[in-house]
Scaffold this motif. Structure first.
Motif, short mmCIF file in Angstrom:
data_model
loop_
_atom_site.label_atom_id
_atom_site.label_comp_id
_atom_site.label_asym_id
_atom_site.label_seq_id
_atom_site.Cartn_x
_atom_site.Cartn_y
_atom_site.Cartn_z
N LEU A 63 -22.01 45.61 0.38
CA LEU A 63 -23.27 45.64 -0.27
C LEU A 63 -24.55 46.56 0.16
N GLU A 64 -24.27 46.82 1.58
CA GLU A 64 -25.26 47.57 2.20
C GLU A 64 -25.18 48.97 1.45
N VAL A 65 -24.17 49.51 1.03
CA VAL A 65 -24.36 50.71 0.42
C VAL A 65 -25.18 50.80 -0.48
N PHE A 66 -25.29 49.80 -1.40
CA PHE A 66 -26.25 49.68 -2.69
C PHE A 66 -27.73 49.84 -2.29
N GLU A 67 -27.91 49.29 -1.31
CA GLU A 67 -29.28 49.36 -0.73
C GLU A 67 -29.71 50.85 -0.66
N TYR A 68 -28.66 51.68 -0.07
CA TYR A 68 -28.95 53.05 0.19
C TYR A 68 -29.12 53.79 -1.08
N ILE A 69 -28.33 53.44 -1.97
CA ILE A 69 -28.34 53.92 -3.28
C ILE A 69 -29.61 53.66 -3.94
N ASP A 70 -30.19 52.29 -3.86
CA ASP A 70 -31.26 51.86 -4.51
C ASP A 70 -32.55 52.30 -3.93
N GLN A 71 -32.35 52.88 -2.85
CA GLN A 71 -33.49 53.52 -2.32
C GLN A 71 -33.70 54.83 -2.38
N GLY A 72 -32.61 55.54 -3.28
CA GLY A 72 -32.52 57.07 -3.46
C GLY A 72 -32.15 57.79 -2.05
N ARG A 73 -31.27 56.84 -1.24
CA ARG A 73 -30.79 57.72 -0.15
C ARG A 73 -29.22 57.98 -0.02
N ASN A 74 -28.80 58.93 0.42
CA ASN A 74 -27.53 59.26 0.31
C ASN A 74 -26.64 58.27 0.97
N GLU B 190 -11.16 59.91 13.24
CA GLU B 190 -11.80 61.29 14.08
C GLU B 190 -12.33 62.38 13.22
N HIS B 191 -11.45 62.38 11.88
CA HIS B 191 -11.87 63.33 10.93
C HIS B 191 -13.19 62.80 10.12
N ALA B 192 -13.16 61.59 9.86
CA ALA B 192 -14.37 60.93 9.16
C ALA B 192 -15.61 60.90 10.04
N TYR B 193 -15.36 60.71 11.33
CA TYR B 193 -16.45 60.91 12.33
C TYR B 193 -17.01 62.17 12.59
N ASN B 194 -16.27 63.21 12.72
CA ASN B 194 -16.80 64.57 12.79
C ASN B 194 -17.13 65.14 11.50
N LYS B 195 -16.87 64.35 10.55
CA LYS B 195 -17.32 65.06 9.00
C LYS B 195 -18.84 64.24 8.87
N PHE B 196 -18.79 63.03 9.22
CA PHE B 196 -20.33 62.49 8.96
C PHE B 196 -21.10 62.60 10.24
N CYS B 197 -20.65 62.83 11.57
CA CYS B 197 -21.75 62.70 12.60
C CYS B 197 -21.63 64.13 13.21
N GLY B 198 -20.76 64.89 12.97
CA GLY B 198 -21.09 66.18 13.51
C GLY B 198 -21.94 66.92 13.05
N LYS B 199 -22.26 66.97 11.96
CA LYS B 199 -23.20 67.78 11.27
C LYS B 199 -24.12 67.01 10.45
N LYS B 200 -25.55 67.30 10.15
CA LYS B 200 -26.43 66.64 9.57
C LYS B 200 -26.02 66.21 8.07
N VAL B 201 -26.39 64.93 7.92
CA VAL B 201 -26.06 64.49 6.45
C VAL B 201 -27.42 64.38 5.78
N LYS B 202 -27.45 65.18 4.54
CA LYS B 202 -28.70 65.27 3.71
C LYS B 202 -29.07 63.91 3.15
N GLU B 203 -30.33 63.69 3.36
CA GLU B 203 -30.90 62.49 3.30
C GLU B 203 -31.13 61.89 1.77
N LYS B 204 -31.35 62.88 0.70
CA LYS B 204 -31.39 62.41 -0.73
C LYS B 204 -30.12 62.29 -1.33
N LEU B 205 -30.26 60.95 -2.48
CA LEU B 205 -29.27 60.63 -3.21
C LEU B 205 -28.80 62.05 -3.85
#
Lengths: 136, 237
Positions: A67-78, B83-98
């Motif tokens: 459910l926490e993922v939905f909070e991210y989406i609802d706030q316009g976050r990745n 490890e693959h998922a960790y390197n993918k998400f934590c290795g580089k900066k994930v963009k903030e916006k949806l």
């Protein structure tokens, strides 16, 4: 692989649905009487699109989304940020617990060492029951 | 962890009893550990170790947990092949916006869902009242969707507003440089002309200056450099 196919099918249906809605939005935004048949068609596409998405539900009944993922989406976050934070938290906690375990192992060996000095007979019995522990 | 629990009895024994079991009791001599335990500190029945304890100086001893048990001492990320998922998400900066995650989705999706009542949480908390199946709209039902001709009012045009995309600019620049014959926009040609002018200017100025000098030397009104020097020298004398 089968799992990826399931997601691909859902993704495809969702993309088609979104595209249909986008086109519907364009028709509606500047409506002309001649585009009424097109609009009706799009509306029925919407219904069939929803039917298709609903069918995908049967294949994905074993997937659970936090459910926490939905909070991210609802706030316009990745939502990938949620995954990132989860992995980081898991690793931090893992390291913390490992540290505790290692410290406890050291403590145990030191305690046995010291107890053997003070209670040699008892500790001999203890070791007979437990056996020799590997060094930490 | 397992060793720790093995040593101290594992399932949270009363601290006083545990201390007594290890011989840490306040008034116990070094040999007191072999004395039979008091009735109040007796271990729970049905334990193998407890049975053993009855014969020896120890009680509250439990069986050691299996060594195969997964604990925090192992790297759980590698254990579960993440490890693959960790390197993918934590290795580089994930963009903030949806919108970075769903770049093709139309509309302003970066705004909070509570603004336009489009949050997923509200969908769970207040699910829409509808039937269990989707049925196509019949001709009579579609009459309800007859619209008036003309554009929508301003406030309803949110659908077409897209968040600004920085990537497009970059792509445009790249395509410009990569294109063998770039399309000439008026601004581009102007820029080139200006550049040409700038390049030509110093040369023209030089030529003009040289011409002026020549003219000055030959003209009667403006005496040449040599004569002026002579006049100045004469004045000094």
């Amino acid at each position: 692989m089968a799992m990826a196919e399931k997601f691909d099918s859902l993704e495809e249906h969702l993309e088609k649905f979104v595209e249909n809605i986008r086109q519907l939005g364009i028709i509606v935004s500047d409506f002309q009487p001649s585009s009424q048949t097109g609009l009706n068609q799009k509306l029925n596409f919407m219904v069939t699109g929803l039917q298709d998405i609903d069918k995908c539900r049967q294949q994905l009944h074993d997937i659970s989304v936090p459910l926490e993922v939905f909070e991210y989406i609802d706030q316009g976050r990745n939502p990938q940020l949620y995954t990132k934070e989860c992995l980081e938290r898991a690793l931090a906690k893992n390291e913390q617990v490992k540290g505790k375990i290692d410290t406890m192992k050291k403590f145990k060996s030191l305690l046995i060492q010291e107890l053997t000095k003070v209670f040699p007979e008892d500790m001999a019995k203890y070791k007979a029951i437990r056996g020799e522990d590997p060094p930490p | 962890m397992e060793n720790f629990s093995a040593l101290f009895g594992g399932a949270e024994p009363p601290p006083a009893a545990a201390a007594a079991a290890l011989g840490f009791g306040p008034a116990k001599a070094p040999g007191a550990g072999s004395a039979p335990p008091p009735a109040a500190a007796a271990p729970p029945p049905g334990e193998d170790a407890a049975r053993k304890a009855a014969s020896g100086p120890f009680y509250l001893l439990r069986e050691l947990p299996g060594t195969t048990e997964l604990t925090g001492s192992t790297n759980l990320i590698t254990h579960y092949n993440l490890e693959h998922a960790y390197n993918k998400f934590c290795g580089k900066k994930v963009k903030e916006k949806l919108s970075n995650f769903l770049p093709d989705l139309p509309g302003m999706i970066d705004l909070p869902g509570s603004h336009d009542n489009s949050s997923l949480r509200s969908l769970i908390e207040k699910p829409p009242i509808c039937g269990s199946s989707f049925t196509p709209l019949t001709g009579t039902m579609l009459t309800g969707f007859r619209l008036h001709a003309g554009p929508l009012p301003e406030q309803c045009r949110l659908m077409h507003i897209q968040p600004p995309k920085k990537k497009n600019k970059h792509k445009h620049k790249q395509s410009r440089t990569q294109d063998p014959v770039p399309p000439e926009t008026p601004s581009d040609s102007d820029h080139k002309k200006k550049k040409k002018k700038k390049e030509e200017d110093p040369e023209r100025k030089r030529k003009k200056k040289e011409k002026k000098k020549k003219k000055n030397r030959h003209s009667p009104e403006h005496p040449g450099v040599g004569s002026s020097q002579a006049s100045s020298s004469s004045s000094l004398r």
